[in-house]
Design a protein around this motif. Structure first.
Motif, mmCIF file in Angstrom:
data_model
loop_
_atom_site.group_PDB
_atom_site.id
_atom_site.type_symbol
_atom_site.label_atom_id
_atom_site.label_comp_id
_atom_site.label_asym_id
_atom_site.label_seq_id
_atom_site.Cartn_x
_atom_site.Cartn_y
_atom_site.Cartn_z
ATOM 1 N N GLY A 16 0.824 -1.225 -0.065
ATOM 2 C CA GLY A 16 -0.694 -0.562 0.113
ATOM 3 C C GLY A 16 1.144 1.527 0.133
ATOM 4 O O GLY A 16 2.154 1.153 0.564
ATOM 5 N N GLN A 17 0.209 1.978 -0.771
ATOM 6 C CA GLN A 17 1.048 3.734 -1.025
ATOM 7 C C GLN A 17 1.075 4.016 0.324
ATOM 8 O O GLN A 17 2.827 4.566 1.083
ATOM 9 N N SER A 18 0.665 3.932 1.456
ATOM 10 C CA SER A 18 0.580 4.522 3.085
ATOM 11 C C SER A 18 1.508 3.544 3.448
ATOM 12 O O SER A 18 2.218 4.373 4.728
ATOM 13 N N SER A 19 1.923 2.279 3.723
ATOM 14 C CA SER A 19 2.668 1.813 4.249
ATOM 15 C C SER A 19 3.509 2.190 4.114
ATOM 16 O O SER A 19 4.090 2.282 4.107
ATOM 17 N N GLN A 20 4.119 2.253 2.280
ATOM 18 C CA GLN A 20 5.704 2.783 2.363
ATOM 19 C C GLN A 20 5.929 4.012 2.264
ATOM 20 O O GLN A 20 7.293 4.169 2.715
ATOM 21 N N GLN A 85 0.982 1.120 25.406
ATOM 22 C CA GLN A 85 1.092 2.358 26.407
ATOM 23 C C GLN A 85 2.766 1.821 26.577
ATOM 24 O O GLN A 85 3.094 2.984 26.667
ATOM 25 N N ALA A 86 3.393 0.749 25.939
ATOM 26 C CA ALA A 86 4.809 1.035 25.655
ATOM 27 C C ALA A 86 5.427 1.944 25.163
ATOM 28 O O ALA A 86 6.671 2.039 24.626
ATOM 29 N N ALA A 87 4.531 2.119 23.471
ATOM 30 C CA ALA A 87 5.573 3.319 22.948
ATOM 31 C C ALA A 87 5.536 4.890 23.141
ATOM 32 O O ALA A 87 4.933 5.300 23.356
ATOM 33 N N ASP A 88 6.503 5.206 22.380
ATOM 34 C CA ASP A 88 6.554 6.763 22.734
ATOM 35 C C ASP A 88 6.469 7.267 21.228
ATOM 36 O O ASP A 88 5.922 8.691 21.235
ATOM 37 N N VAL A 89 6.590 6.524 20.394
ATOM 38 C CA VAL A 89 5.924 7.353 19.431
ATOM 39 C C VAL A 89 5.086 6.114 18.347
ATOM 40 O O VAL A 89 5.093 4.677 18.813
ATOM 41 N N LEU A 90 3.732 6.754 17.692
ATOM 42 C CA LEU A 90 3.267 6.144 16.827
ATOM 43 C C LEU A 90 3.703 6.239 15.747
ATOM 44 O O LEU A 90 3.282 7.632 15.438
ATOM 45 N N VAL A 91 3.757 5.391 14.643
ATOM 46 C CA VAL A 91 3.058 5.748 13.371
ATOM 47 C C VAL A 91 2.000 4.969 12.638
ATOM 48 O O VAL A 91 2.047 3.924 12.548
ATOM 49 N N ILE A 92 1.516 5.845 11.863
ATOM 50 C CA ILE A 92 0.041 5.008 11.059
ATOM 51 C C ILE A 92 0.514 5.277 9.555
ATOM 52 O O ILE A 92 0.800 6.216 8.967
ATOM 53 N N GLY A 93 -0.182 4.187 8.426
ATOM 54 C CA GLY A 93 0.291 4.207 7.510
ATOM 55 C C GLY A 93 -1.448 4.559 7.452
ATOM 56 O O GLY A 93 -2.324 3.664 7.524
ATOM 57 N N THR A 140 -3.512 8.508 2.581
ATOM 58 C CA THR A 140 -2.743 8.443 0.998
ATOM 59 C C THR A 140 -4.140 8.297 0.497
ATOM 60 O O THR A 140 -5.303 7.844 0.996
ATOM 61 N N ARG A 141 -4.782 9.467 -0.512
ATOM 62 C CA ARG A 141 -5.958 9.800 -1.291
ATOM 63 C C ARG A 141 -5.931 9.786 -2.405
ATOM 64 O O ARG A 141 -5.182 10.070 -2.906
ATOM 65 N N PHE A 171 0.200 14.899 10.856
ATOM 66 C CA PHE A 171 -0.146 13.955 9.084
ATOM 67 C C PHE A 171 0.853 14.714 8.137
ATOM 68 O O PHE A 171 1.343 16.159 7.843
ATOM 69 N N ILE A 172 1.368 14.049 7.214
ATOM 70 C CA ILE A 172 1.655 14.209 6.242
ATOM 71 C C ILE A 172 0.551 13.642 5.092
ATOM 72 O O ILE A 172 0.017 11.896 5.139
ATOM 73 N N TYR A 173 -0.016 14.205 3.536
ATOM 74 C CA TYR A 173 -0.561 13.896 2.494
ATOM 75 C C TYR A 173 -0.126 13.412 1.187
ATOM 76 O O TYR A 173 0.877 14.237 1.095
ATOM 77 N N ALA A 174 -0.503 12.244 0.992
ATOM 78 C CA ALA A 174 -0.116 12.018 -0.360
ATOM 79 C C ALA A 174 -1.707 12.172 -0.719
ATOM 80 O O ALA A 174 -2.605 11.121 -0.906
ATOM 81 N N GLU A 175 -2.288 13.131 -2.221
ATOM 82 C CA GLU A 175 -3.626 13.383 -2.021
ATOM 83 C C GLU A 175 -3.570 13.170 -4.170
ATOM 84 O O GLU A 175 -2.245 12.970 -4.985
#
Length: 209
Positions: A16-20, A85-93, A140-141, A171-175
């Motif tokens: 997926g583009q968001s995963s990449q 809970q253990a994470a300091d940083v969360l990254v979501i595609g 990604t959209r 947020f970073i967007y690719a539209e």
């Protein structure tokens, strides 16, 4: 040790583009933070079950009062909550599907929203208990939606994370990715460059701290 939790939510998994985009950021993150701990959960290959009445009741039941079946139901949520809970940083595609979040991400959200654990009710309203974390979302959209009222996805995700206490969100967007190569290619290139720059800025900020 800093822990980063990455959630890939595209139905195409790592393709997926968001995963990449998320992967590009996380690769730079790991280079800048070689001693960090990176945990990746792919919701396409390792999906979270959708919430049922029985599962929700298991969440509400005190651990000492649960049946064996309820313990099994609650174990999935307990694992996801512990990771978050253990994470300091969360990254979501974050792809946009039919103007909303992927159903697998909604299922994930339903499993980590736990009263008394990740949030609590107070006399003045709910209070998130997962404070002090940073979240980066790579959205990604197929069309162009950011900044318009029809982009309900951004508000929903931002509000949900704030509900848990995660208010430092970027947020970073690719539209326009379904609008032909002339639009999609530069949009992806711009978002990928933004992901790399973001990782560099984060690394510089950490070094200066």
């Amino acid at each position: 040790m800093t822990t980063l939790l990455q959630l890939n939510t595209s139905l195409f998994s790592t393709g997926g583009q968001s995963s990449q985009l998320a992967n590009a950021f996380v690769a730079d993150w790991k280079d800048a933070n070689p001693d960090s701990n990176v945990v990746v959960r792919d919701l396409a290959t390792n999906p979270v079950p959708h919430l049922t009445g029985e599962r929700f009741q298991a969440f509400l039941t005190k651990p000492e009062d649960r049946t064996e079946a309820q313990n099994r139901e609650a174990a999935v949520s307990d694992e996801l909550v512990a990771q978050l809970q253990a994470a300091d940083v969360l990254v979501i595609g974050l792809p946009l599907y039919n103007y909303g979040v992927p159903s697998t991400l909604k299922a994930y959200f339903d499993h980590v929203a736990r009263a008394g654990i990740t949030f609590r009710y107070t006399a003045t309203g709910p209070e998130g208990l997962l404070k002090g974390k940073k979240a980066y979302l790579f959205a990604t959209r197929g069309g162009v939606h950011a900044g318009f009222p029809r982009d309900t996805q951004t508000g929903h995700v931002r509000d949900f994370l704030a509900f848990l206490g995660i208010t430092d969100v970027e947020f970073i967007y690719a539209e326009g990715l379904a609008m032909g190569d002339a639009v999609a290619k530069p949009a992806l290139e711009k978002a990928t460059l933004a992901a790399h720059r973001l990782a560099s800025r984060v690394a510089e900020t950490r070094l200066a701290a």
